[in-house]
Design a protein around this motif. Structure first.
Motif, mmCIF file in Angstrom:
data_model
loop_
_atom_site.group_PDB
_atom_site.id
_atom_site.type_symbol
_atom_site.label_atom_id
_atom_site.label_comp_id
_atom_site.label_asym_id
_atom_site.label_seq_id
_atom_site.Cartn_x
_atom_site.Cartn_y
_atom_site.Cartn_z
ATOM 1 N N THR A 58 49.798 60.022 39.192
ATOM 2 C CA THR A 58 49.846 61.208 38.154
ATOM 3 C C THR A 58 50.620 60.379 36.911
ATOM 4 O O THR A 58 50.120 60.376 35.954
ATOM 5 C CB THR A 58 50.226 62.261 38.499
ATOM 6 O OG1 THR A 58 49.550 63.035 39.552
ATOM 7 C CG2 THR A 58 50.302 63.234 37.433
ATOM 8 N N ARG A 81 39.386 63.422 34.918
ATOM 9 C CA ARG A 81 38.521 64.764 35.162
ATOM 10 C C ARG A 81 37.488 64.612 36.204
ATOM 11 O O ARG A 81 37.181 65.436 37.011
ATOM 12 C CB ARG A 81 37.900 65.085 33.679
ATOM 13 C CG ARG A 81 37.149 66.368 33.760
ATOM 14 C CD ARG A 81 38.134 67.569 33.933
ATOM 15 N NE ARG A 81 37.380 68.808 33.834
ATOM 16 C CZ ARG A 81 37.692 70.127 34.162
ATOM 17 N NH1 ARG A 81 39.067 70.095 34.549
ATOM 18 N NH2 ARG A 81 37.067 70.981 34.317
ATOM 19 N N HIS A 84 39.090 64.725 39.930
ATOM 20 C CA HIS A 84 39.031 66.464 40.227
ATOM 21 C C HIS A 84 37.863 67.043 40.253
ATOM 22 O O HIS A 84 37.576 67.944 41.338
ATOM 23 C CB HIS A 84 39.813 67.266 38.797
ATOM 24 C CG HIS A 84 41.264 66.605 38.999
ATOM 25 N ND1 HIS A 84 41.633 65.675 38.109
ATOM 26 C CD2 HIS A 84 42.400 66.961 39.771
ATOM 27 C CE1 HIS A 84 42.983 65.375 38.293
ATOM 28 N NE2 HIS A 84 43.510 66.310 39.230
ATOM 29 N N GLU A 88 36.603 69.432 43.608
ATOM 30 C CA GLU A 88 36.200 70.486 43.704
ATOM 31 C C GLU A 88 34.837 70.713 44.317
ATOM 32 O O GLU A 88 34.610 71.642 45.041
ATOM 33 C CB GLU A 88 35.821 71.040 41.974
ATOM 34 C CG GLU A 88 37.270 70.944 41.223
ATOM 35 C CD GLU A 88 37.213 71.327 39.799
ATOM 36 O OE1 GLU A 88 37.794 71.937 39.158
ATOM 37 O OE2 GLU A 88 36.238 70.714 39.183
ATOM 38 N N ASP A 97 41.801 76.842 35.724
ATOM 39 C CA ASP A 97 42.091 76.261 34.584
ATOM 40 C C ASP A 97 43.797 76.255 34.378
ATOM 41 O O ASP A 97 44.349 75.410 33.692
ATOM 42 C CB ASP A 97 41.504 77.104 33.333
ATOM 43 C CG ASP A 97 41.401 76.011 32.122
ATOM 44 O OD1 ASP A 97 40.767 75.037 32.354
ATOM 45 O OD2 ASP A 97 42.056 76.373 31.107
ATOM 46 N N TYR A 100 45.352 73.337 36.002
ATOM 47 C CA TYR A 100 45.303 71.923 35.033
ATOM 48 C C TYR A 100 46.488 72.050 34.044
ATOM 49 O O TYR A 100 47.325 71.271 33.571
ATOM 50 C CB TYR A 100 44.011 71.847 34.589
ATOM 51 C CG TYR A 100 43.019 71.250 35.078
ATOM 52 C CD1 TYR A 100 43.147 69.948 35.813
ATOM 53 C CD2 TYR A 100 42.004 72.097 35.541
ATOM 54 C CE1 TYR A 100 42.100 69.493 36.577
ATOM 55 C CE2 TYR A 100 40.869 71.539 36.770
ATOM 56 C CZ TYR A 100 40.779 70.295 36.777
ATOM 57 O OH TYR A 100 39.983 69.743 37.669
ATOM 58 N N ARG A 101 46.738 73.238 33.383
ATOM 59 C CA ARG A 101 47.402 73.348 32.179
ATOM 60 C C ARG A 101 49.081 73.528 32.625
ATOM 61 O O ARG A 101 49.806 72.623 31.980
ATOM 62 C CB ARG A 101 47.211 74.817 31.675
ATOM 63 C CG ARG A 101 46.279 74.810 30.716
ATOM 64 C CD ARG A 101 46.013 76.036 29.726
ATOM 65 N NE ARG A 101 46.185 77.285 30.446
ATOM 66 C CZ ARG A 101 45.216 78.178 30.994
ATOM 67 N NH1 ARG A 101 44.090 77.768 30.798
ATOM 68 N NH2 ARG A 101 45.747 79.320 31.629
ATOM 69 N N GLY A 138 45.065 67.346 27.051
ATOM 70 C CA GLY A 138 44.218 68.564 27.552
ATOM 71 C C GLY A 138 42.953 68.842 26.885
ATOM 72 O O GLY A 138 42.041 69.457 27.710
ATOM 73 N N MET A 141 40.257 66.892 28.168
ATOM 74 C CA MET A 141 39.712 67.204 29.532
ATOM 75 C C MET A 141 39.148 68.635 29.835
ATOM 76 O O MET A 141 38.702 68.891 30.901
ATOM 77 C CB MET A 141 40.977 67.324 30.583
ATOM 78 C CG MET A 141 41.725 66.099 31.046
ATOM 79 S SD MET A 141 43.222 66.206 32.131
ATOM 80 C CE MET A 141 42.104 66.640 33.519
ATOM 81 N N LEU A 143 40.442 71.589 28.664
ATOM 82 C CA LEU A 143 41.116 72.547 29.181
ATOM 83 C C LEU A 143 41.418 73.902 27.805
ATOM 84 O O LEU A 143 41.155 73.445 26.622
ATOM 85 C CB LEU A 143 42.701 72.258 29.367
ATOM 86 C CG LEU A 143 42.941 71.151 30.300
ATOM 87 C CD1 LEU A 143 44.480 71.112 30.616
ATOM 88 C CD2 LEU A 143 42.165 71.454 31.342
#
Length: 254
Positions: A58, A81, A84, A88, A97, A100-101, A138, A141, A143
């Motif tokens: 990360t 993205r 991930h 999923e 969401d 992610y934030r 963000g 991505m 978000l």
């Protein structure tokens, strides 16, 4: 060439020194363990089997974004993205969401907290600069509901801390894995490092004391950096498996 982060930005100073990045890593590893969505990282099995490697991954993505051209940074974000999205798809569910934030918010908070601990206080404009970089990450991505400024973000961050953290069996297991991979002495250093940068609610949930044993050590460490002896401390404290990766963190520090 257009860079994702301007070359004279304070964000490059923050992410260009290994010790600052290691405190970001330490703080995030504590908050990560409390996040209500940490089960997503257990789903792949990668987090419990290699928690340090997963967190370094990360951190590496974040650094790549900070020091890349705009095009390369956007590609790195898109790759992140897609990774991930694959998780999923395999699980048959969508990562919330807010989860992610939360990770994005960790990078913002610990970037500022770690730099202020080891260097100096940031101005309001510099904090805004830090926020803007991760805000753009963000947005790329996809978000939603990201505050548009640092000052608007502060209460949102507080709400996230109150609503999205809990101590669970994942928390306990993750800290056991940290200890297993670090060894008892380095694990103790990790805990004391975490105390210096995590928010009060994280301290409360993890039953951390107010005082850190590293508090009186930090001024001495700053002096060791001035006389170029900090590498001695790092070589003693850091796992040999990650020394090469950690040394690479200083490449952009000039």
């Amino acid at each position: 060439m257009e860079f994702f982060v301007e070359q004279n930005s304070v964000v490059r100073k923050i992410w260009g020194k290994s010790d600052t990045v290691l405190f970001i890593f330490a703080g995030a590893s504590a908050e990560f363990a409390l996040n209500k969505a940490v089960d997503w990282l257990y789903f792949t099995g990668k987090l419990p089997s290699d928690p340090l490697g997963r967190l370094f991954s990360t951190v590496s993505y974040a650094r790549k974004i900070v020091f890349s051209s705009k095009d390369d940074a956007n590609k790195a974000i898109d790759t992140m993205r897609k990774i991930h999205a694959t998780v999923e798809e395999n699980r048959g569910a969508v990562i919330p969401d807010w989860a992610y934030r939360d990770v994005l918010f960790m990078l913002i908070h610990y970037s500022i907290a770690s730099y202020e601990l080891l260097e100096k206080k940031l101005s309001d404009a510099e904090k805004e600069e830090v926020y803007n970089v991760f805000y753009r990450v963000g947005r790329r991505m996809g978000l939603k509901d990201l505050p548009i400024s640092y000052t608007e973000w502060l209460p949102v961050r507080e709400t996230h801390l109150q609503e999205n953290l809990q101590k669970s069996h994942y928390t306990s297991d993750l800290f056991k894995q940290y200890k297993k991979h670090l060894g008892p002495i380095r694990f103790k250093v990790l805990i004391e490092s975490q105390k210096l940068v995590v928010p009060s609610i994280v301290k409360k949930l993890l039953y951390f004391g107010v005082f850190s044993l590293l508090t009186p050590v930090i001024p001495m460490y700053k002096i060791s950096r001035l006389i170029k002896l900090d590498w001695v401390l790092k070589s003693i404290l850091l796992p040999s498996d990650y020394k090469a990766q950690i040394n690479e963190l200083d490449v952009h520090s000039d």
